[in-house]
Write a protein that holds these residues in place. Sequence first.
Motif, PDB file in Angstrom:
ATOM      1  N   TYR A  47      25.362  33.727 -11.809  1.00 52.31           N
ATOM      2  CA  TYR A  47      24.237  34.740 -11.909  1.00 52.31           C
ATOM      3  C   TYR A  47      23.342  34.393 -13.187  1.00 52.31           C
ATOM      4  O   TYR A  47      22.337  34.278 -12.920  1.00 52.31           O
ATOM      5  N   PHE A  48      23.783  34.275 -14.416  1.00 54.82           N
ATOM      6  CA  PHE A  48      23.108  34.340 -15.561  1.00 54.82           C
ATOM      7  C   PHE A  48      22.314  33.149 -15.692  1.00 54.82           C
ATOM      8  O   PHE A  48      21.164  32.962 -16.128  1.00 54.82           O
ATOM      9  N   PHE A  49      22.996  31.811 -15.118  1.00 52.69           N
ATOM     10  CA  PHE A  49      22.471  30.442 -15.378  1.00 52.69           C
ATOM     11  C   PHE A  49      22.068  30.095 -14.148  1.00 52.69           C
ATOM     12  O   PHE A  49      21.823  28.582 -14.074  1.00 52.69           O
ATOM     13  N   LYS A  50      21.586  30.649 -13.019  1.00 57.97           N
ATOM     14  CA  LYS A  50      20.928  30.206 -11.732  1.00 57.97           C
ATOM     15  C   LYS A  50      19.828  29.363 -11.902  1.00 57.97           C
ATOM     16  O   LYS A  50      19.695  28.328 -11.220  1.00 57.97           O
ATOM     17  N   LYS A  51      18.945  29.434 -12.854  1.00 55.93           N
ATOM     18  CA  LYS A  51      17.959  28.809 -13.242  1.00 55.93           C
ATOM     19  C   LYS A  51      18.206  27.636 -14.194  1.00 55.93           C
ATOM     20  O   LYS A  51      17.398  26.840 -14.316  1.00 55.93           O
ATOM     21  N   TYR A  52      19.380  27.175 -14.616  1.00 53.62           N
ATOM     22  CA  TYR A  52      19.575  26.221 -15.413  1.00 53.62           C
ATOM     23  C   TYR A  52      19.574  24.928 -15.009  1.00 53.62           C
ATOM     24  O   TYR A  52      19.132  23.971 -15.337  1.00 53.62           O
ATOM     25  N   GLU A  53      20.478  24.846 -13.487  1.00 56.20           N
ATOM     26  CA  GLU A  53      20.721  23.780 -12.985  1.00 56.20           C
ATOM     27  C   GLU A  53      19.204  23.044 -12.431  1.00 56.20           C
ATOM     28  O   GLU A  53      18.441  23.985 -12.031  1.00 56.20           O
ATOM     29  N   LEU A  54      19.229  21.746 -12.529  1.00 55.65           N
ATOM     30  CA  LEU A  54      17.892  21.117 -11.772  1.00 55.65           C
ATOM     31  C   LEU A  54      17.992  21.422 -10.398  1.00 55.65           C
ATOM     32  O   LEU A  54      18.910  21.428  -9.849  1.00 55.65           O
ATOM     33  N   ASP A  55      16.913  21.636  -9.898  1.00 55.71           N
ATOM     34  CA  ASP A  55      16.685  22.061  -8.544  1.00 55.71           C
ATOM     35  C   ASP A  55      16.389  20.766  -7.593  1.00 55.71           C
ATOM     36  O   ASP A  55      16.065  20.724  -6.254  1.00 55.71           O
ATOM     37  N   LYS A  56      16.595  19.589  -7.906  1.00 62.68           N
ATOM     38  CA  LYS A  56      16.177  18.292  -7.650  1.00 62.68           C
ATOM     39  C   LYS A  56      17.623  17.371  -7.643  1.00 62.68           C
ATOM     40  O   LYS A  56      18.246  17.400  -8.849  1.00 62.68           O
ATOM     41  N   ASP A  57      17.936  16.527  -6.762  1.00 64.95           N
ATOM     42  CA  ASP A  57      18.949  15.628  -6.815  1.00 64.95           C
ATOM     43  C   ASP A  57      18.618  14.715  -7.887  1.00 64.95           C
ATOM     44  O   ASP A  57      17.452  14.097  -7.978  1.00 64.95           O
ATOM     45  N   LEU A  58      19.555  13.986  -8.648  1.00 65.26           N
ATOM     46  CA  LEU A  58      19.177  13.144  -9.516  1.00 65.26           C
ATOM     47  C   LEU A  58      18.430  11.705  -9.071  1.00 65.26           C
ATOM     48  O   LEU A  58      17.805  10.968  -9.553  1.00 65.26           O
ATOM     49  N   LYS A  59      18.763  11.407  -7.826  1.00 68.24           N
ATOM     50  CA  LYS A  59      18.121  10.416  -7.147  1.00 68.24           C
ATOM     51  C   LYS A  59      16.838  10.505  -6.307  1.00 68.24           C
ATOM     52  O   LYS A  59      16.244   9.812  -6.219  1.00 68.24           O
ATOM     53  N   ASP A  60      16.073  11.691  -6.875  1.00 68.67           N
ATOM     54  CA  ASP A  60      14.906  12.146  -5.957  1.00 68.67           C
ATOM     55  C   ASP A  60      13.849  11.281  -7.045  1.00 68.67           C
ATOM     56  O   ASP A  60      13.787  11.421  -8.421  1.00 68.67           O
ATOM     57  N   SER A  61      13.146  10.784  -6.361  1.00 67.16           N
ATOM     58  CA  SER A  61      12.204   9.717  -7.186  1.00 67.16           C
ATOM     59  C   SER A  61      11.029  10.855  -8.040  1.00 67.16           C
ATOM     60  O   SER A  61      10.595  10.180  -9.002  1.00 67.16           O
ATOM     61  N   THR A  62      10.992  12.177  -7.500  1.00 66.10           N
ATOM     62  CA  THR A  62      10.168  12.899  -8.326  1.00 66.10           C
ATOM     63  C   THR A  62      10.800  13.661  -9.507  1.00 66.10           C
ATOM     64  O   THR A  62      10.004  14.411 -10.288  1.00 66.10           O
ATOM     65  N   VAL A  63      11.919  13.126  -9.894  1.00 67.96           N
ATOM     66  CA  VAL A  63      12.377  13.679 -11.222  1.00 67.96           C
ATOM     67  C   VAL A  63      12.211  12.676 -12.085  1.00 67.96           C
ATOM     68  O   VAL A  63      12.481  11.765 -12.213  1.00 67.96           O
ATOM     69  N   THR A  64      11.137  13.071 -12.835  1.00 66.27           N
ATOM     70  CA  THR A  64      10.615  12.496 -14.075  1.00 66.27           C
ATOM     71  C   THR A  64      10.883  13.119 -15.297  1.00 66.27           C
ATOM     72  O   THR A  64      11.369  14.244 -15.313  1.00 66.27           O
ATOM     73  N   VAL A  65      10.204  12.289 -16.506  1.00 68.20           N
ATOM     74  CA  VAL A  65      10.566  13.030 -17.868  1.00 68.20           C
ATOM     75  C   VAL A  65       9.816  14.404 -17.959  1.00 68.20           C
ATOM     76  O   VAL A  65      10.111  15.190 -18.550  1.00 68.20           O
TER      77      VAL A  65
END
Length: 402
Positions: A282-300
């Motif tokens: 609950y406390f850290f629900k926004k901590y995790e990336l909301d995209k898969d690491l293989k998603d090409s839109t994950v940029t710096v």
Amino acid sequence: MRVFLSILLLLPALCFGQAARQNDNQITIGTKETIHSAILKEDRHLWVYVPKSGDGAKTRYPVMYLLDGEAFFTSMAGTVDYLSGQGKMPEMIIVGIENTGRVRDLTPTHYPFWASGEPANDLKSSGGGPNFMAFLEKEVMPYIEKRYQTQPYRMFVGHSLGGLTVLQALVHQPALFTSYVAIDPSIWWDKQLIMKQAEKALTQKDYATESLFYAVANTMEKGMDTVRVVQDKTQDNHNVRNHLLFRETLRKSKNLAWAWKYYPEDNHGSVPFPAQYDALRYFFKKYELDKDLKDSTVTVDYLKNHFRTVSALLQYQVLPSAGTVNALGYIALGNKQYARAYQFFKLNLDNYPADGNLHDSMGDYYVAIGDKKKAMEAFRKALSLEEVAETRRKLKSLEAGR
């Protein structure tokens, strides 16, 4: 590339064996430290878990203060270690506080009576809560913050009378912690005194920077449900009834972020384990990336924007983990997206310049693009920070012209 990737209300659960970090033939999860309390006039034991990445590192961590430390230290450390390893929450230092006089320390007033009003010899030592909180604030916290690399984020976790102590802190000392976990708290104490205090404090104080997770066990009679229990007047069902009433107070609170969860399959003794996990999620629900690491839109840029949000949540600067960014770099490298791979490896080195593994990874990048000179420079830098056989092998191979 290296690895990146009633009496029941008074007694805590049994403590199980420690496990986690291996050293020769021993597996340990932390250290047991002793401090002398001038406030309590006794020695006190602290069980301290530091994330594996914190061994000799300069990384600072949020801190969890865990009541009934001898009972819940192992399960909580394991949960934090696993969830943080999955990128679902930050790594944390855990400080488990071992009991000497549980009834004395975890009760806010002297009240030698059970919830039914019957006299209780077991509760005659009650009422030392204010002294215990002074010990925690003025002795334990300074000790931990001087000895370990800490962030200002603090979490306070307690079960039963410990949960009552957590609520007392939320009501009377809200700025002392950032997040609060009250697991089946003993809100019956002293004729529901905490409920009356909370009714006033939670609706008048601004709790914009605090959050609460409130867990409730099923302690009702067989056949009773959470709808009928509100109107029920029997003593056997008072716990759940009081928790439901406390939820109504939470609904009136001013800006407090909170979650209230009922566990129909768990009793007072078993509820801490699932509640620990749910509270952290609950406390850290926004901590995790909301995209898969293989998603090409994950940029710096995506990473930087995400961790700006996380930093605002935790109220201190949070950087993306080296392991996550390294994984992204190697995914790009495997896809021959060399410019993209370089950006991830460079971000890691900007954030963690003293991590030899990351220089090793940059060396792998230079090998992939055929820049032998820069690859050797990167491997030598990695070895200057940490001698690793695999890195040494790669450097010798390049020096030999293979």
